[in-house]
Design an enzyme around this catalytic site. Structure first.
Site, PDB file in Angstrom:
ATOM      1  CG  HIS A   1      -7.375  20.075 -12.817  1.00  0.00           C
ATOM      2  ND1 HIS A   1      -8.223  20.390 -11.793  1.00  0.00           N
ATOM      3  CD2 HIS A   1      -6.128  20.104 -12.287  1.00  0.00           C
ATOM      4  CE1 HIS A   1      -7.521  20.606 -10.694  1.00  0.00           C
ATOM      5  NE2 HIS A   1      -6.247  20.425 -10.969  1.00  0.00           N
TER       6      HIS A   1
ATOM      7  CB  ALA B   1      13.653   5.320 -16.676  1.00  0.00           C
TER       8      ALA B   1
END
EC number: 5.4.99.62
Length: 134
Positions: free
Chosen positions: A21, A124
């Site tokens: 997390h 990108a």
């Protein structure tokens, strides 16, 4: 051999499995500088391949994401990339955060890993903020 149709690249599979997390995973084009000492999973094998969105989709098939950060310059330089990102993250509980590319590179310094595509489209790149499945 894995029975699933997700990633079969051992390094990529390991990194996704080890991600916790709030960890950051950066999916990059062929040109983003990767800090020395950072974990690099370089999937590029020729210009344009594999494509950024193919690599991103592979990561997204396995990684829980609670936030996304991209360079603000993508809106002007590669609007098709930003549109593709918006499509992938529509319906999520977060907005795509746009920050100046210089800040993007600073934020990426703390990434758990960089997954490099062979993409030659400017800006990108995406920072994925890992979430939890519960």
């Amino acid at each position: 051999m894995r029975k699933t149709d997700t990633t079969i690249n051992p390094a990529l599979s390991r990194v996704i499995s080890e991600t916790g997390h709030t960890d950051l995973i950066v999916v990059t084009d062929a040109g983003l500088p990767i800090p020395p000492g950072s974990e690099r999973i370089d999937l590029a094998y020729r210009p344009g391949a594999p494509a950024f969105l193919d690599v991103l989709d592979t990561v997204l098939a396995e990684l829980v994401v609670e936030g996304v950060t991209v360079s603000a310059e993508v809106a002007e330089q590669s609007p098709e990339v930003l549109q593709a990102l918006r499509e992938r993250f529509s319906g999520e509980d977060f907005e795509i955060e746009l920050i100046p590319h210089v800040d993007f590179k600073k934020l990426s310094q703390g990434a758990r890993a960089f997954v490099r595509s062979g993409e030659f489209t400017p800006y990108a790149n995406v920072i994925l903020h890992a979430g939890v499945a519960y």
